[in-house]
Design a protein around this motif. Structure first.
Motif, PDB file in Angstrom:
ATOM      1  N   THR A 159       0.822  -1.208   0.000  1.00  0.00           N
ATOM      2  CA  THR A 159       0.000   0.000   0.000  1.00  0.00           C
ATOM      3  C   THR A 159       0.856   1.258   0.000  1.00  0.00           C
ATOM      4  O   THR A 159       0.562   2.227  -0.719  1.00  0.00           O
ATOM      5  N   ILE A 160       1.920   1.251   0.775  1.00  0.00           N
ATOM      6  CA  ILE A 160       2.827   2.406   0.825  1.00  0.00           C
ATOM      7  C   ILE A 160       3.559   2.564  -0.501  1.00  0.00           C
ATOM      8  O   ILE A 160       3.675   3.677  -1.036  1.00  0.00           O
ATOM      9  N   LEU A 161       4.061   1.451  -1.046  1.00  0.00           N
ATOM     10  CA  LEU A 161       4.807   1.501  -2.308  1.00  0.00           C
ATOM     11  C   LEU A 161       3.959   2.050  -3.446  1.00  0.00           C
ATOM     12  O   LEU A 161       4.447   2.800  -4.296  1.00  0.00           O
ATOM     13  N   LEU A 162       2.683   1.692  -3.469  1.00  0.00           N
ATOM     14  CA  LEU A 162       1.811   2.102  -4.564  1.00  0.00           C
ATOM     15  C   LEU A 162       1.375   3.562  -4.464  1.00  0.00           C
ATOM     16  O   LEU A 162       0.721   4.068  -5.374  1.00  0.00           O
ATOM     17  N   LYS A 163       1.752   4.242  -3.392  1.00  0.00           N
ATOM     18  CA  LYS A 163       1.483   5.680  -3.313  1.00  0.00           C
ATOM     19  C   LYS A 163       2.467   6.474  -4.154  1.00  0.00           C
ATOM     20  O   LYS A 163       2.252   7.654  -4.428  1.00  0.00           O
ATOM     21  N   GLU A 164       3.571   5.826  -4.557  1.00  0.00           N
ATOM     22  CA  GLU A 164       4.589   6.468  -5.379  1.00  0.00           C
ATOM     23  C   GLU A 164       4.616   5.810  -6.760  1.00  0.00           C
ATOM     24  O   GLU A 164       3.873   4.879  -7.030  1.00  0.00           O
ATOM     25  N   ARG A 165       5.464   6.312  -7.603  1.00  0.00           N
ATOM     26  CA  ARG A 165       5.587   5.787  -8.957  1.00  0.00           C
ATOM     27  C   ARG A 165       6.142   4.366  -8.947  1.00  0.00           C
ATOM     28  O   ARG A 165       7.093   4.053  -8.224  1.00  0.00           O
ATOM     29  N   VAL A 166       5.538   3.509  -9.760  1.00  0.00           N
ATOM     30  CA  VAL A 166       5.959   2.115  -9.880  1.00  0.00           C
ATOM     31  C   VAL A 166       6.057   1.762 -11.370  1.00  0.00           C
ATOM     32  O   VAL A 166       5.219   2.187 -12.174  1.00  0.00           O
ATOM     33  N   GLN A 167       7.063   0.999 -11.703  1.00  0.00           N
ATOM     34  CA  GLN A 167       7.199   0.468 -13.060  1.00  0.00           C
ATOM     35  C   GLN A 167       7.469  -1.032 -12.990  1.00  0.00           C
ATOM     36  O   GLN A 167       7.944  -1.549 -11.976  1.00  0.00           O
ATOM     37  N   ILE A 168       7.173  -1.717 -14.081  1.00  0.00           N
ATOM     38  CA  ILE A 168       7.745  -3.039 -14.311  1.00  0.00           C
ATOM     39  C   ILE A 168       8.689  -2.901 -15.492  1.00  0.00           C
ATOM     40  O   ILE A 168       8.292  -2.435 -16.570  1.00  0.00           O
ATOM     41  N   ILE A 169       9.931  -3.266 -15.271  1.00  0.00           N
ATOM     42  CA  ILE A 169      10.950  -3.184 -16.305  1.00  0.00           C
ATOM     43  C   ILE A 169      11.603  -4.554 -16.469  1.00  0.00           C
ATOM     44  O   ILE A 169      11.984  -5.191 -15.478  1.00  0.00           O
ATOM     45  N   ASN A 170      11.735  -4.979 -17.701  1.00  0.00           N
ATOM     46  CA  ASN A 170      12.442  -6.210 -18.017  1.00  0.00           C
ATOM     47  C   ASN A 170      13.856  -5.882 -18.481  1.00  0.00           C
ATOM     48  O   ASN A 170      14.054  -4.923 -19.236  1.00  0.00           O
ATOM     49  N   LEU A 171      14.815  -6.668 -18.025  1.00  0.00           N
ATOM     50  CA  LEU A 171      16.180  -6.594 -18.544  1.00  0.00           C
ATOM     51  C   LEU A 171      16.429  -7.834 -19.385  1.00  0.00           C
ATOM     52  O   LEU A 171      16.274  -8.957 -18.902  1.00  0.00           O
ATOM     53  N   TRP A 172      16.804  -7.610 -20.644  1.00  0.00           N
ATOM     54  CA  TRP A 172      16.977  -8.711 -21.623  1.00  0.00           C
ATOM     55  C   TRP A 172      18.400  -8.653 -22.157  1.00  0.00           C
ATOM     56  O   TRP A 172      18.865  -7.596 -22.589  1.00  0.00           O
ATOM     57  N   ARG A 173      19.088  -9.792 -22.126  1.00  0.00           N
ATOM     58  CA  ARG A 173      20.457  -9.808 -22.642  1.00  0.00           C
ATOM     59  C   ARG A 173      20.780 -11.156 -23.269  1.00  0.00           C
ATOM     60  O   ARG A 173      20.251 -12.203 -22.862  1.00  0.00           O
ATOM     61  N   PRO A 174      21.668 -11.145 -24.275  1.00  0.00           N
ATOM     62  CA  PRO A 174      22.163 -12.408 -24.833  1.00  0.00           C
ATOM     63  C   PRO A 174      23.083 -13.094 -23.823  1.00  0.00           C
ATOM     64  O   PRO A 174      23.738 -12.438 -23.014  1.00  0.00           O
ATOM     65  N   LEU A 175      23.152 -14.410 -23.902  1.00  0.00           N
ATOM     66  CA  LEU A 175      24.120 -15.159 -23.106  1.00  0.00           C
ATOM     67  C   LEU A 175      25.355 -15.503 -23.927  1.00  0.00           C
ATOM     68  O   LEU A 175      26.378 -15.903 -23.374  1.00  0.00           O
ATOM     69  N   SER A 176      25.246 -15.371 -25.231  1.00  0.00           N
ATOM     70  CA  SER A 176      26.382 -15.525 -26.136  1.00  0.00           C
ATOM     71  C   SER A 176      26.122 -14.597 -27.315  1.00  0.00           C
ATOM     72  O   SER A 176      25.021 -14.082 -27.474  1.00  0.00           O
ATOM     73  N   GLY A 177      27.119 -14.385 -28.117  1.00  0.00           N
ATOM     74  CA  GLY A 177      26.909 -13.450 -29.229  1.00  0.00           C
ATOM     75  C   GLY A 177      28.046 -13.503 -30.225  1.00  0.00           C
ATOM     76  O   GLY A 177      29.025 -14.227 -30.029  1.00  0.00           O
ATOM     77  N   PRO A 178      27.905 -12.746 -31.293  1.00  0.00           N
ATOM     78  CA  PRO A 178      26.764 -11.858 -31.562  1.00  0.00           C
ATOM     79  C   PRO A 178      25.528 -12.629 -32.011  1.00  0.00           C
ATOM     80  O   PRO A 178      25.636 -13.708 -32.586  1.00  0.00           O
ATOM     81  N   ILE A 179      24.344 -12.070 -31.730  1.00  0.00           N
ATOM     82  CA  ILE A 179      23.099 -12.702 -32.168  1.00  0.00           C
ATOM     83  C   ILE A 179      22.943 -12.516 -33.675  1.00  0.00           C
ATOM     84  O   ILE A 179      22.976 -11.390 -34.179  1.00  0.00           O
ATOM     85  N   LYS A 180      22.777 -13.617 -34.366  1.00  0.00           N
ATOM     86  CA  LYS A 180      22.580 -13.580 -35.812  1.00  0.00           C
ATOM     87  C   LYS A 180      21.149 -13.908 -36.212  1.00  0.00           C
ATOM     88  O   LYS A 180      20.689 -13.500 -37.284  1.00  0.00           O
ATOM     89  N   ASP A 181      20.454 -14.682 -35.404  1.00  0.00           N
ATOM     90  CA  ASP A 181      19.098 -15.101 -35.744  1.00  0.00           C
ATOM     91  C   ASP A 181      18.183 -14.928 -34.540  1.00  0.00           C
ATOM     92  O   ASP A 181      18.604 -15.059 -33.389  1.00  0.00           O
ATOM     93  N   TRP A 182      16.919 -14.606 -34.805  1.00  0.00           N
ATOM     94  CA  TRP A 182      15.907 -14.376 -33.782  1.00  0.00           C
ATOM     95  C   TRP A 182      16.325 -13.286 -32.792  1.00  0.00           C
ATOM     96  O   TRP A 182      16.227 -13.469 -31.573  1.00  0.00           O
ATOM     97  N   PRO A 183      16.769 -12.110 -33.265  1.00  0.00           N
ATOM     98  CA  PRO A 183      17.008 -10.997 -32.348  1.00  0.00           C
ATOM     99  C   PRO A 183      15.688 -10.468 -31.799  1.00  0.00           C
ATOM    100  O   PRO A 183      14.612 -10.773 -32.319  1.00  0.00           O
ATOM    101  N   LEU A 184      15.791  -9.672 -30.748  1.00  0.00           N
ATOM    102  CA  LEU A 184      14.603  -9.064 -30.158  1.00  0.00           C
ATOM    103  C   LEU A 184      14.243  -7.800 -30.925  1.00  0.00           C
ATOM    104  O   LEU A 184      15.104  -6.968 -31.201  1.00  0.00           O
TER     105      LEU A 184
END
Length: 284
Positions: A159-184
């Motif tokens: 309840t306290i947290l929701l009185k302020e600004r809230v976001q959902i953020i995803n962090l997406w990263r390759p585990l190997s690279g460079p990505i050649k196929d199926w990039p985001l």
């Protein structure tokens, strides 16, 4: 360089005027008449613009996505161990998002590993340790599911947290690279008509979630990063409580198949963390 490909979008069927789109992660195969899903998709041709050389031109606030550069940490082998991820890498995820957003608190609520394995179709469950890339345009949360997530996960603080600004953020990263196929691919928020974002139920054994499916619109502008490496990370805004004009509220995204691939390349392998982001000051 621009990439000409296709992305799967929700089909604009009249069915959804009387029935909310849904997908169940609970198997109904042995229940007569039960449906796993009512989702129908169409692959639409899309031009995906390369931001290589313009990495700093796009922000979470204006576009709904942002690219950050961080020294690669951990190997593909390290990321096979979930306990290593939670102990060694999750603290780094929190710090990266704090620095990029100015938030005071970041809480990770899950992560997903994806790997394009021979013999598996995109969007399938792949193996027990990793799912396949998702070729469908979507956003992982609605504002309503964001608020419910905070209430469910943050207990007495919610309840306290929701009185302020809230976001959902995803962090997406390759585990190997460079990505050649199926990039985001990511869609510029300013090019989205909100009538094309359709709330969709996602049913799990332990809770009911809600995401956005997306209907294709020729005005949508899509972007990707060519030859993305593990030190290049996408931040994707999946929900935003700041509803002021001009503020990006979400980031629709999905993967796409590249054409004219080299004869030999490493199949895409990636990880995505989903986080709740809290502003400005919260109880410690």
């Amino acid at each position: 360089m621009e990439a000409e490909s296709s992305i799967a979008f929700l089909s604009p069927m009249r069915l959804y005027e009387r029935e909310k789109p849904f997908f169940s992660n609970i198997p109904f195969f042995e229940i007569e008449g039960a449906r796993q899903s009512n989702l129908r998709t169409l692959h639409e041709p899309v031009t995906v613009h390369d931001i290589r050389g313009k990495e700093n031109a796009y922000t979470l606030e204006q576009n709904g996505f942002q690219l950050v550069k961080e020294e690669a940490f951990g190997t593909s082998k390290d990321f096979e161990d979930d306990s290593w991820i939670m102990k060694e890498y999750e603290p780094k995820v929190k710090e990266i998002i704090k620095r990029a957003t100015g938030a005071e608190r970041v809480e990770i609520f899950d992560f997903t590993k994806r790997k394009m394995m021979p013999g598996f179709e995109p969007g399938s469950y792949g193996t027990k340790s990793a799912s396949s890339p998702i070729p469908t345009a979507h956003c992982d949360n609605t504002l309503g599911s964001c608020l419910r997530r905070v209430m469910r996960d943050m207990g007495d603080e919610a309840t306290i947290l929701l009185k302020e600004r809230v976001q959902i953020i995803n962090l997406w990263r390759p585990l190997s690279g460079p990505i050649k196929d199926w990039p985001l691919a990511v869609c510029d928020y300013s090019s989205i008509d909100h009538r094309d974002m359709i709330a969709t139920d996602m049913i799990f054994p332990h809770y009911d979630g809600e995401v956005f499916s997306m209907i294709h619109n020729k005005n949508q502008r899509w972007f990707y990063l060519s030859d993305q490496n593990p030190d290049e990370l996408w931040l994707l805004k999946c929900a935003e409580t700041d509803q002021s004009v001009g503020m990006a509220k979400l980031c629709a995204h999905g993967s796409f198949r590249m054409k004219n691939l080299p004869l030999e390349f490493t199949p895409r392998e990636s990880i995505e963390f989903r986080t709740m982001v809290f502003f400005p000051s919260v109880p410690k």
